[in-house]
Write a protein that holds these residues in place. Structure first.
Motif, PDB file in Angstrom:
ATOM      1  N   ILE A 148      51.151  24.333  45.570  1.00 22.50           N
ATOM      2  CA  ILE A 148      51.824  23.288  46.347  1.00 22.50           C
ATOM      3  C   ILE A 148      50.971  22.865  47.528  1.00 22.50           C
ATOM      4  O   ILE A 148      50.825  21.686  47.846  1.00 22.50           O
ATOM      5  CB  ILE A 148      53.196  23.790  46.816  1.00 22.50           C
ATOM      6  CG1 ILE A 148      54.121  23.974  45.613  1.00 22.50           C
ATOM      7  CG2 ILE A 148      53.826  22.817  47.809  1.00 22.50           C
ATOM      8  CD1 ILE A 148      55.451  24.612  45.976  1.00 22.50           C
ATOM      9  N   THR A 149      50.367  23.852  48.147  1.00 24.99           N
ATOM     10  CA  THR A 149      49.511  23.549  49.294  1.00 24.99           C
ATOM     11  C   THR A 149      48.303  22.732  48.875  1.00 24.99           C
ATOM     12  O   THR A 149      47.940  21.745  49.522  1.00 24.99           O
ATOM     13  CB  THR A 149      49.045  24.849  49.964  1.00 24.99           C
ATOM     14  OG1 THR A 149      50.191  25.640  50.298  1.00 24.99           O
ATOM     15  CG2 THR A 149      48.261  24.559  51.229  1.00 24.99           C
ATOM     16  N   GLN A 150      47.660  23.092  47.751  1.00 26.45           N
ATOM     17  CA  GLN A 150      46.511  22.337  47.259  1.00 26.45           C
ATOM     18  C   GLN A 150      46.920  20.942  46.817  1.00 26.45           C
ATOM     19  O   GLN A 150      46.191  19.978  46.999  1.00 26.45           O
ATOM     20  CB  GLN A 150      45.851  23.099  46.091  1.00 26.45           C
ATOM     21  CG  GLN A 150      45.176  24.398  46.506  1.00 26.45           C
ATOM     22  CD  GLN A 150      43.982  24.163  47.402  1.00 26.45           C
ATOM     23  OE1 GLN A 150      43.346  23.105  47.329  1.00 26.45           O
ATOM     24  NE2 GLN A 150      43.696  25.127  48.257  1.00 26.45           N
ATOM     25  N   GLY A 151      48.120  20.821  46.185  1.00 24.85           N
ATOM     26  CA  GLY A 151      48.585  19.512  45.733  1.00 24.85           C
ATOM     27  C   GLY A 151      48.782  18.548  46.890  1.00 24.85           C
ATOM     28  O   GLY A 151      48.488  17.355  46.794  1.00 24.85           O
ATOM     29  N   GLU A 152      49.275  19.062  47.996  1.00 24.15           N
ATOM     30  CA  GLU A 152      49.455  18.208  49.167  1.00 24.15           C
ATOM     31  C   GLU A 152      48.114  17.784  49.748  1.00 24.15           C
ATOM     32  O   GLU A 152      47.978  16.684  50.273  1.00 24.15           O
ATOM     33  CB  GLU A 152      50.271  18.952  50.227  1.00 24.15           C
ATOM     34  CG  GLU A 152      51.710  19.177  49.818  1.00 24.15           C
ATOM     35  CD  GLU A 152      52.477  19.923  50.876  1.00 24.15           C
ATOM     36  OE1 GLU A 152      51.838  20.350  51.862  1.00 24.15           O
ATOM     37  OE2 GLU A 152      53.706  20.094  50.714  1.00 24.15           O
TER      38      GLU A 152
ATOM     39  N   GLU B 183      53.199  37.678  42.673  1.00 22.22           N
ATOM     40  CA  GLU B 183      51.944  36.948  42.475  1.00 22.22           C
ATOM     41  C   GLU B 183      52.221  35.505  42.051  1.00 22.22           C
ATOM     42  O   GLU B 183      51.527  34.579  42.491  1.00 22.22           O
ATOM     43  CB  GLU B 183      51.089  37.663  41.436  1.00 22.22           C
ATOM     44  CG  GLU B 183      50.589  39.027  41.910  1.00 22.22           C
ATOM     45  CD  GLU B 183      49.807  39.744  40.838  1.00 22.22           C
ATOM     46  OE1 GLU B 183      49.712  39.190  39.706  1.00 22.22           O
ATOM     47  OE2 GLU B 183      49.300  40.852  41.106  1.00 22.22           O
ATOM     48  N   ALA B 184      53.234  35.298  41.191  1.00 22.47           N
ATOM     49  CA  ALA B 184      53.567  33.947  40.758  1.00 22.47           C
ATOM     50  C   ALA B 184      54.043  33.093  41.928  1.00 22.47           C
ATOM     51  O   ALA B 184      53.701  31.909  42.039  1.00 22.47           O
ATOM     52  CB  ALA B 184      54.632  33.996  39.655  1.00 22.47           C
ATOM     53  N   VAL B 185      54.827  33.692  42.796  1.00 25.26           N
ATOM     54  CA  VAL B 185      55.299  32.960  43.971  1.00 25.26           C
ATOM     55  C   VAL B 185      54.141  32.558  44.857  1.00 25.26           C
ATOM     56  O   VAL B 185      54.062  31.421  45.356  1.00 25.26           O
ATOM     57  CB  VAL B 185      56.327  33.818  44.745  1.00 25.26           C
ATOM     58  CG1 VAL B 185      56.645  33.181  46.089  1.00 25.26           C
ATOM     59  CG2 VAL B 185      57.599  33.976  43.938  1.00 25.26           C
ATOM     60  N   LEU B 186      53.207  33.477  45.038  1.00 21.58           N
ATOM     61  CA  LEU B 186      52.044  33.168  45.868  1.00 21.58           C
ATOM     62  C   LEU B 186      51.190  32.076  45.242  1.00 21.58           C
ATOM     63  O   LEU B 186      50.679  31.186  45.933  1.00 21.58           O
ATOM     64  CB  LEU B 186      51.210  34.433  46.092  1.00 21.58           C
ATOM     65  CG  LEU B 186      51.884  35.532  46.943  1.00 21.58           C
ATOM     66  CD1 LEU B 186      50.986  36.768  47.015  1.00 21.58           C
ATOM     67  CD2 LEU B 186      52.180  35.023  48.338  1.00 21.58           C
ATOM     68  N   GLN B 187      51.011  32.131  43.897  1.00 22.51           N
ATOM     69  CA  GLN B 187      50.240  31.095  43.211  1.00 22.51           C
ATOM     70  C   GLN B 187      50.921  29.737  43.321  1.00 22.51           C
ATOM     71  O   GLN B 187      50.267  28.712  43.515  1.00 22.51           O
ATOM     72  CB  GLN B 187      50.047  31.490  41.741  1.00 22.51           C
ATOM     73  CG  GLN B 187      49.120  32.683  41.546  1.00 22.51           C
ATOM     74  CD  GLN B 187      49.011  33.078  40.091  1.00 22.51           C
ATOM     75  OE1 GLN B 187      49.628  32.445  39.215  1.00 22.51           O
ATOM     76  NE2 GLN B 187      48.233  34.135  39.828  1.00 22.51           N
ATOM     77  N   GLU B 188      52.257  29.733  43.183  1.00 19.08           N
ATOM     78  CA  GLU B 188      52.980  28.466  43.306  1.00 19.08           C
ATOM     79  C   GLU B 188      52.851  27.896  44.718  1.00 19.08           C
ATOM     80  O   GLU B 188      52.676  26.691  44.912  1.00 19.08           O
ATOM     81  CB  GLU B 188      54.447  28.680  42.954  1.00 19.08           C
ATOM     82  CG  GLU B 188      55.263  27.399  42.956  1.00 19.08           C
ATOM     83  CD  GLU B 188      56.697  27.633  42.541  1.00 19.08           C
ATOM     84  OE1 GLU B 188      57.466  26.654  42.509  1.00 19.08           O
ATOM     85  OE2 GLU B 188      57.037  28.794  42.249  1.00 19.08           O
ATOM     86  N   LEU B 189      52.917  28.772  45.685  1.00 25.40           N
ATOM     87  CA  LEU B 189      52.757  28.318  47.058  1.00 25.40           C
ATOM     88  C   LEU B 189      51.371  27.735  47.278  1.00 25.40           C
ATOM     89  O   LEU B 189      51.203  26.698  47.919  1.00 25.40           O
ATOM     90  CB  LEU B 189      52.994  29.493  48.011  1.00 25.40           C
ATOM     91  CG  LEU B 189      52.807  29.203  49.510  1.00 25.40           C
ATOM     92  CD1 LEU B 189      53.789  28.156  49.986  1.00 25.40           C
ATOM     93  CD2 LEU B 189      52.966  30.475  50.320  1.00 25.40           C
ATOM     94  N   GLU B 190      50.346  28.405  46.708  1.00 26.08           N
ATOM     95  CA  GLU B 190      48.984  27.903  46.858  1.00 26.08           C
ATOM     96  C   GLU B 190      48.809  26.577  46.135  1.00 26.08           C
ATOM     97  O   GLU B 190      48.143  25.656  46.627  1.00 26.08           O
ATOM     98  CB  GLU B 190      48.006  28.945  46.317  1.00 26.08           C
ATOM     99  CG  GLU B 190      46.542  28.569  46.530  1.00 26.08           C
ATOM    100  CD  GLU B 190      45.610  29.661  46.024  1.00 26.08           C
ATOM    101  OE1 GLU B 190      44.377  29.463  46.111  1.00 26.08           O
ATOM    102  OE2 GLU B 190      46.119  30.689  45.556  1.00 26.08           O
TER     103      GLU B 190
END
Length: 210
Positions: free
Chosen positions: A169-173, A160-167
């Protein structure tokens, strides 16, 4: 000359198939069979006529001649039976030869296939095939080990943490903010006087001192 050089050559007709000894033998046997069938048909017609003639002789009281004619008919009946057996033998021989020709073609096909397989085996040896299979199996096992390690080292929370980090990063971009453009006027930059020329304020001070 232009017609000579510009004329297109006619397509060559396909060469006729080669006639083998077996083909000639089959043809001769079929011709003999057909002749026997013609003879059989002629004898059958003749026998019917002789039977009718024997009946007429009996009516006329000529019993001896009728008996002689029936004996002749009996002999021809035996010839007819022999002819039927000969026709059957000829047809059997024709079928055997044709079947043998089919077997020969099958054997030739098998021979060609074996030669092709032999050439393929020469191109790729058994050792080469085993090496490729071993490398493929090793690659499959290595990928399986990686999948098992990844599946065993990360818990559900880690996933879940990996998925949140991926999300994130995507939102930050997507949410990168650019600096705002200033709306107030910029301050004026004082102009410098060229060297060797006294400034206006210095000249005014000298006049006041005089």
């Amino acid at each position: 000359m232009g017609n000579v050089f510009g004329r297109k050559g006619r397509p060559s007709s396909p060469s006729p198939s080669r006639v083998t000894d077996q083909d000639r033998a089959v043809l001769q046997l079929k011709q003999q069979r057909d002749k026997l069938r013609q003879y059989q048909k002629r004898i059958t017609v003749q026998l019917e006529k002789e039977r009718s003639l024997a009946k007429q002789l009996l009516k006329d009281g000529k019993k001896e001649r009728a008996l002689l004619l029936l004996k002749k008919k009996r002999y021809q009946d035996q010839l007819l039976d022999k002819t039927e057996n000969q026709i059957a033998n000829l047809e059997r021989m024709v079928q055997d030869i044709e079947f043998t020709q089919i077997e020969m073609k099958v054997l030739e096909g098998l021979k060609t296939g074996n030669e092709c397989l032999k050439k393929m085996h020469e191109v790729m040896s058994i050792e080469e095939v085993e090496r490729i299979l071993e490398e493929t199996q090793e690659g499959i096992e290595y990928q399986k080990q990686i999948d098992e390690l990844l599946a065993g080292s990360l818990s559900q929370e880690d996933e879940e943490a990996v998925l949140q980090e991926l999300e994130a990063i995507t939102q930050g971009e997507e949410d990168v903010e650019l600096p705002e453009v200033p709306t107030e006027p910029l301050p004026e930059v004082p102009q410098l006087e060229p060297e060797g020329k006294p400034s206006k304020s210095h000249a005014e001070r000298e006049m006041l001192a005089a």
